[in-house]
Scaffold this motif. Structure first.
Motif, mmCIF file in Angstrom:
data_model
loop_
_atom_site.group_PDB
_atom_site.id
_atom_site.type_symbol
_atom_site.label_atom_id
_atom_site.label_comp_id
_atom_site.label_asym_id
_atom_site.label_seq_id
_atom_site.Cartn_x
_atom_site.Cartn_y
_atom_site.Cartn_z
ATOM 1 N N GLY A 37 -1.364 -18.938 20.900
ATOM 2 C CA GLY A 37 -2.521 -17.813 20.823
ATOM 3 C C GLY A 37 -3.875 -18.358 21.257
ATOM 4 N N THR A 38 -3.870 -19.737 21.605
ATOM 5 C CA THR A 38 -5.346 -20.131 22.139
ATOM 6 C C THR A 38 -5.599 -19.255 23.642
ATOM 7 N N PRO A 39 -6.910 -18.746 23.667
ATOM 8 C CA PRO A 39 -7.173 -18.084 25.119
ATOM 9 C C PRO A 39 -7.040 -19.109 26.168
ATOM 10 N N VAL A 40 -6.931 -18.825 27.358
ATOM 11 C CA VAL A 40 -7.145 -19.394 28.471
ATOM 12 C C VAL A 40 -7.387 -18.473 29.684
ATOM 13 N N ARG A 41 -8.716 -18.711 30.400
ATOM 14 C CA ARG A 41 -9.284 -18.017 31.365
ATOM 15 C C ARG A 41 -8.943 -18.487 32.640
ATOM 16 N N ILE A 42 -8.551 -17.867 33.781
ATOM 17 C CA ILE A 42 -8.287 -18.190 34.846
ATOM 18 C C ILE A 42 -9.308 -18.114 35.898
ATOM 19 N N THR A 43 -9.900 -19.079 36.657
ATOM 20 C CA THR A 43 -11.244 -18.696 37.282
ATOM 21 C C THR A 43 -10.831 -19.208 38.559
ATOM 22 N N GLU A 44 -11.763 -18.891 39.822
ATOM 23 C CA GLU A 44 -11.687 -19.445 40.775
ATOM 24 C C GLU A 44 -13.402 -19.345 41.330
ATOM 25 N N LEU A 45 -13.557 -20.740 42.062
ATOM 26 C CA LEU A 45 -14.861 -20.738 42.655
ATOM 27 C C LEU A 45 -15.019 -20.239 43.860
ATOM 28 N N MET A 46 -16.322 -19.181 43.630
ATOM 29 C CA MET A 46 -16.427 -18.108 44.917
ATOM 30 C C MET A 46 -17.817 -18.119 45.330
ATOM 31 N N GLU A 47 -17.903 -17.485 46.501
ATOM 32 C CA GLU A 47 -19.403 -17.353 46.938
ATOM 33 C C GLU A 47 -19.571 -15.847 47.608
ATOM 34 N N LEU A 48 -20.695 -15.561 47.559
ATOM 35 C CA LEU A 48 -21.120 -14.162 47.699
ATOM 36 C C LEU A 48 -22.463 -14.324 48.493
ATOM 37 N N ARG A 49 -22.795 -14.121 49.798
ATOM 38 C CA ARG A 49 -24.069 -14.235 50.340
ATOM 39 C C ARG A 49 -24.126 -13.599 51.628
ATOM 40 N N LEU A 50 -25.347 -13.039 51.753
ATOM 41 C CA LEU A 50 -25.557 -12.497 53.304
ATOM 42 C C LEU A 50 -25.418 -13.345 54.219
ATOM 43 N N TYR A 51 -24.908 -13.091 55.572
ATOM 44 C CA TYR A 51 -24.640 -13.827 56.531
ATOM 45 C C TYR A 51 -24.434 -13.097 57.951
ATOM 46 N N GLN A 52 -24.803 -13.770 59.024
ATOM 47 C CA GLN A 52 -24.942 -13.081 60.518
ATOM 48 C C GLN A 52 -23.696 -13.380 61.238
ATOM 49 N N SER A 53 -23.266 -12.312 61.680
ATOM 50 C CA SER A 53 -22.265 -12.264 62.609
ATOM 51 C C SER A 53 -22.053 -11.337 63.816
ATOM 52 N N GLU A 54 -21.988 -11.868 65.130
ATOM 53 C CA GLU A 54 -22.165 -10.969 66.025
ATOM 54 C C GLU A 54 -23.373 -10.018 66.243
ATOM 55 N N GLY A 55 -24.472 -10.693 65.995
ATOM 56 C CA GLY A 55 -25.753 -9.952 65.956
ATOM 57 C C GLY A 55 -25.918 -8.953 64.785
ATOM 58 N N LYS A 56 -25.038 -9.254 63.538
ATOM 59 C CA LYS A 56 -25.240 -8.113 62.639
ATOM 60 C C LYS A 56 -25.218 -8.773 61.251
ATOM 61 N N SER A 57 -25.804 -8.359 60.419
ATOM 62 C CA SER A 57 -25.850 -8.797 58.963
ATOM 63 C C SER A 57 -24.780 -8.381 58.143
ATOM 64 N N TRP A 58 -23.837 -8.979 57.362
ATOM 65 C CA TRP A 58 -23.095 -8.498 56.301
ATOM 66 C C TRP A 58 -22.940 -9.509 54.877
ATOM 67 N N LEU A 59 -22.549 -8.879 54.059
ATOM 68 C CA LEU A 59 -22.248 -9.369 52.599
ATOM 69 C C LEU A 59 -20.963 -10.011 52.853
ATOM 70 N N GLY A 60 -20.864 -11.330 52.746
ATOM 71 C CA GLY A 60 -19.670 -11.807 52.898
ATOM 72 C C GLY A 60 -19.010 -12.808 51.457
ATOM 73 N N ALA A 61 -17.829 -12.863 51.551
ATOM 74 C CA ALA A 61 -17.414 -13.556 50.354
ATOM 75 C C ALA A 61 -16.485 -14.601 50.728
ATOM 76 N N ARG A 62 -16.362 -15.720 50.037
ATOM 77 C CA ARG A 62 -15.226 -16.681 50.343
ATOM 78 C C ARG A 62 -14.725 -17.405 49.115
ATOM 79 N N SER A 63 -13.561 -17.871 49.184
ATOM 80 C CA SER A 63 -13.326 -18.651 48.314
ATOM 81 C C SER A 63 -13.490 -20.361 48.393
ATOM 82 N N VAL A 64 -14.645 -20.726 47.555
ATOM 83 C CA VAL A 64 -15.074 -22.228 47.774
ATOM 84 C C VAL A 64 -13.877 -23.160 47.745
ATOM 85 N N ALA A 65 -13.158 -22.888 46.554
ATOM 86 C CA ALA A 65 -12.109 -23.959 46.340
ATOM 87 C C ALA A 65 -11.173 -24.132 47.117
ATOM 88 N N SER A 66 -10.787 -22.875 47.909
ATOM 89 C CA SER A 66 -9.799 -23.227 49.046
ATOM 90 C C SER A 66 -10.519 -23.529 50.168
#
Length: 283
Positions: free
Chosen positions: A181-210
């Motif tokens: 009955g003990t609760p267990v949370r499953i989490t993933e280390l993630m990053e959200l940030r503004l970044y540049q690609s092909e001359g445009k700005s995007w909100l990007g996401a990535r898995s830091v852990a992988s």
């Protein structure tokens, strides 16, 4: 003397007819171009608004699962790094409950109690196991963070509890003796940030852990202030202390590829949101 009736048009008549035809054609062309520009601008604005709404739903859903406890341990604070245009955080991927007495390095979660976006993944995810009365003096309960070494689904839970998900954990803090009955949370280390690609700005996401490369989530956004984060304390004032953060303001400012009628300038729109962190501690 008989005269033959005149046939055809004089040069003056032809010139007048051509002039009128050109005037009508020019008017129709300008009307068509204006209609095309208006339709294109409307379509781009609709696409922009849809993109911003979808992005805001994803971002708010991710961030509302975060927890921050002033003076708490690393496992109690899901915001690892906080910036004005990005953050690294511990993202919620699932939650379940222990169905059998754990060994020193493994726990089994009941499949029918597990809810999440996907099953746990070894070396990508981390488990947060709730340990009661195991913290330092003055703290009764803690969430103990442990990497997941391997995941197996072959072993079932005892009795009629059905299939199980067995998580093998590294040697370290022992989980032996935890009650079913003990609760267990499953989490993933993630990053959200503004970044540049092909001359445009995007909100990007990535898995830091992988270690994966950042992927576009929403865009294109304004290069100046396309994604902004503001961290607030219990009184609602901005704070630089990530452990003292109880809510966050999020701003997404998108831009179109082209402008409105008669203009090639991009059109920008902004969508604002605010989320209160899970387990936020009041003043």
């Amino acid at each position: 003397m008989l005269t033959r009736p005149r046939t055809g048009f004089t040069l003056a008549e032809v010139m007048v007819a051509l002039t009128l035809t050109l005037m009508v054609a020019g008017t129709l062309y300008r009307l068509l171009v204006t209609t095309q520009r208006t339709t294109r601008a409307q379509a781009q604005r609709i696409e922009l608004q849809s993109s911003l709404r979808a992005g805001a739903l994803i971002v708010l859903s991710e961030l509302r699962e975060l927890s921050a406890v002033a003076g708490g341990t690393g496992a109690q604070n899901d915001i690892l790094t906080a910036g004005a245009t990005g953050l690294v955080y511990r993202a919620m991927r699932g939650m379940g409950f222990v169905c059998a007495t754990p060994s020193a390095t493994s726990i089994r979660i009941a499949r029918n109690s597990f809810t999440g976006v996907r099953d746990p993944q070894a070396d990508r995810d981390e488990s947060l196991v709730f340990m009661e009365d195991r913290a330092a003096a003055g703290v009764n309960d803690i969430w103990q963070a442990m990497k997941i070494v391997s995941v197996a689904t072959s072993a079932a839970c005892p009795g009629a509890l059905g299939p199980g998900i067995t998580l093998t954990l590294p040697a370290g803090p022992s989980v032996a003796g935890l009650e079913p009955g003990t609760p267990v949370r499953i989490t993933e280390l993630m990053e959200l940030r503004l970044y540049q690609s092909e001359g445009k700005s995007w909100l990007g996401a990535r898995s830091v852990a992988s270690g994966e490369a950042i992927q576009p989530l929403v865009g294109p956004l304004s290069a100046r202030d396309g994604f902004r984060l503001e961290y607030l304390d219990p009184s609602g004032a901005p704070t630089a202390d990530r452990t003292g953060t109880t809510s966050m303001r999020i701003a997404l400012r998108g831009t179109t590829e082209g402008g409105g009628t008669g203009s090639d300038a991009p059109v920008e729109e902004e969508l604002l949101g605010q989320v209160v962190l899970r387990n936020a501690v009041g003043p």
